[in-house]
Design an enzyme around this catalytic site. Structure first.
Site, PDB file in Angstrom:
ATOM      1  CE  LYS A   1      -4.020  -1.745   2.075  1.00 40.51           C
ATOM      2  NZ  LYS A   1      -5.715  -1.457   3.117  1.00 40.51           N
TER       3      LYS A   1
ATOM      4  CE  LYS B   1      -8.522 -12.546  -2.545  1.00 38.19           C
ATOM      5  NZ  LYS B   1      -8.619 -12.331  -1.886  1.00 38.19           N
TER       6      LYS B   1
ATOM      7  CE  LYS C   1     -13.241  -5.441  -0.227  1.00 36.73           C
ATOM      8  NZ  LYS C   1     -14.331  -6.384   1.046  1.00 36.73           N
TER       9      LYS C   1
HETATM   10  P1  AMP Z   1     -11.304  -9.531   0.964  1.00 38.11           P
HETATM   11  O1  AMP Z   1     -12.249  -8.719   0.485  1.00 38.11           O
HETATM   12  O2  AMP Z   1      -9.861  -9.664   0.362  1.00 38.11           O
HETATM   13  O3  AMP Z   1     -11.298  -8.516   2.472  1.00 38.11           O
HETATM   14  O4  AMP Z   1     -11.780 -10.722   1.446  1.00 38.11           O
HETATM   15  C1  AMP Z   1     -12.400 -10.595   2.254  1.00 38.11           C
HETATM   16  C2  AMP Z   1     -13.023 -12.495   2.678  1.00 38.11           C
HETATM   17  O5  AMP Z   1     -14.208 -13.276   1.295  1.00 38.11           O
HETATM   18  C3  AMP Z   1     -11.676 -13.112   3.275  1.00 38.11           C
HETATM   19  O6  AMP Z   1     -11.864 -14.256   4.429  1.00 38.11           O
HETATM   20  C4  AMP Z   1     -11.461 -13.561   2.175  1.00 38.11           C
HETATM   21  O7  AMP Z   1     -10.825 -14.979   1.818  1.00 38.11           O
HETATM   22  C5  AMP Z   1     -13.208 -14.114   0.993  1.00 38.11           C
HETATM   23  N1  AMP Z   1     -12.680 -13.597  -0.164  1.00 38.11           N
HETATM   24  C6  AMP Z   1     -12.732 -12.637  -1.003  1.00 38.11           C
HETATM   25  N2  AMP Z   1     -12.085 -12.726  -2.606  1.00 38.11           N
HETATM   26  C7  AMP Z   1     -12.661 -13.849  -2.467  1.00 38.11           C
HETATM   27  C8  AMP Z   1     -13.458 -14.561  -3.221  1.00 38.11           C
HETATM   28  N3  AMP Z   1     -12.403 -15.040  -4.584  1.00 38.11           N
HETATM   29  N4  AMP Z   1     -12.981 -16.407  -3.886  1.00 38.11           N
HETATM   30  C9  AMP Z   1     -13.773 -16.684  -1.816  1.00 38.11           C
HETATM   31  N5  AMP Z   1     -13.287 -16.293  -1.285  1.00 38.11           N
HETATM   32  C10 AMP Z   1     -13.235 -14.383  -1.033  1.00 38.11           C
END
Ligand code: AMP
Ligand code: TRP
Length: 334
Positions: free
Chosen positions: A114, A196, A199
């Protein structure tokens, strides 16, 4: 209730939640709610470590809460609250900051990433963010913390700080463990299916949002990147199709083999269309509930108020203990 193990997790209200968040995290949380004492926090204090437009931050905080509930996280069974409402988080973070070494924070890969993007005028909050996250977790005597891969290093610091405090002052904090769900579907980007779904992707067509319309979802699935093989197979050589098959199967409950069988010799057009409909149908109850909740702000206000009161009680108790141990004179009013 008290004998149940404690789970704590937080989400930053810095963007909207995706289908990946739902299938990889929220859906699993629903399965935990009967067996654990779960705290799910919307971490607005963490969010301001990067610039935020105040009105957007306010809106997104409520949206994340509504998406938690719409996903099936029952506010009666779990403690849902907003981090800034429970001031003990910021207070414990300060104490932990005074136990955290600069070197430890310097090693955090998320900070390195970051800060290299921000360039000049780095704020100190971005640097000490992991101490605040440790405070979130340690305040509730959390046993387990469901986090994604990218947060493991922060959780490791929380464990080190808990142990360090316990050694320096006497047993106070529980040392938390990461919680990796047994089956967590990993949902990939629709545009770069080897990455992956996230958002924070710059390309809006890469992710499906829980809060978007059916038409938006339909259009994104139609534009999903596939390959030139032209045959529906579940194979690492066809990551785009593999990803769509995963979603199709999760939402319909049909096995991958049976879906693959049905599209033999068909190409991708119809398969994509049907996948979009499966996702739309699968998300329909969630989206309806989300829209309903967003038009009932009073209900949401009750939820986060009750949640903060419950969290406040537990957090205050821990903070009082901590303050006493570090040598602060207890204040004589409440
Ligand atoms: P984040 O949005 O990266 O802060 O992730 C928040 C939670 O959602 C975490 O537990 C991640 O492992 C899960 N997560 C985020 N994106 C994915 C994805 N594309 N597939 C599976 N789990 C996800
Ligand atoms: N840092 C986490 C993230 O960006 C969010 C978070 C803050 C968190 N406090 C937490 C996650 C405590 C788990 C436990 O995703």
């Amino acid at each position: 209730m008290e004998s149940k193990k404690v789970i704590f997790s937080g989400t930053q209200p810095s963007g909207k939640l995706t289908l990946g968040n739902y299938l990889g995290a929220l859906k699993n949380w629903v399965d935990l709610q009967d067996d654990y004492n779960c705290y799910y926090c919307i971490v607005d204090l963490h969010a301001i470590t990067v610039p935020q437009e105040p009105k957007d931050l306010r809106a997104r905080t409520l949206e994340v809460l509504a998406q938690y509930i719409a996903s099936g996280i029952d506010p009666e069974k779990n403690t849902l609250f907003i981090q800034s409402h429970v001031t003990a988080h910021a207070e414990l973070a300060w104490v932990l900051n005074c136990l955290t070494y600069m070197g430890e924070l310097n090693r955090m890969t998320q900070y390195k990433e970051k800060s290299s993007k921000v360039g000049a005028n780095l704020n100190a909050g971005l640097f000490t963010y992991p101490s605040l996250m440790a405070a979130d977790i340690l305040l509730y005597g959390s046993d387990l913390v469901p986090v994604g891969e990218d947060q493991k290093q922060h959780l490791e610091l929380a464990r080190d700080l808990a142990a360090r405090f316990n050694t320096k002052y006497s047993e106070t904090f529980k040392v938390p463990e990461p919680y990796i769900p047994k089956v967590g579907a990993r949902i990939m980007s629709l545009q770069e299916p080897t990455k992956k779904m996230s958002k924070s992707d710059d390309n809006k067509n890469a992710f499906i949002l829980l809060s978007e319309t059916a038409d938006e979802t339909r259009s994104k699935v139609r534009k999903a990147v596939t390959d030139s093989i032209g045959e529906v197979n579940y194979s690492d050589d066809q990551p785009g199709i593999k990803n769509l098959l995963t979603m199709y199967s999760i939402f319909t409950g049909e096995s991958i083999e049976s879906i693959v069988d049905r599209y033999k010799g068909e190409g991708y057009g119809k398969f994509k269309e049907d996948t979009a409909e499966a996702i739309i149908e699968g998300l329909r109850p969630l989206r309806e509930k989300y829209n309903y909740l967003m038009s009932n702000k009073d209900y949401l206000e009750n939820i986060y108020t009750d949640g903060a009161k419950k969290a406040e009680y537990a957090a205050r108790k821990m903070l009082r203990k901590v303050y006493k141990k570090v040598g602060f004179i207890p204040r004589k009013f409440d």
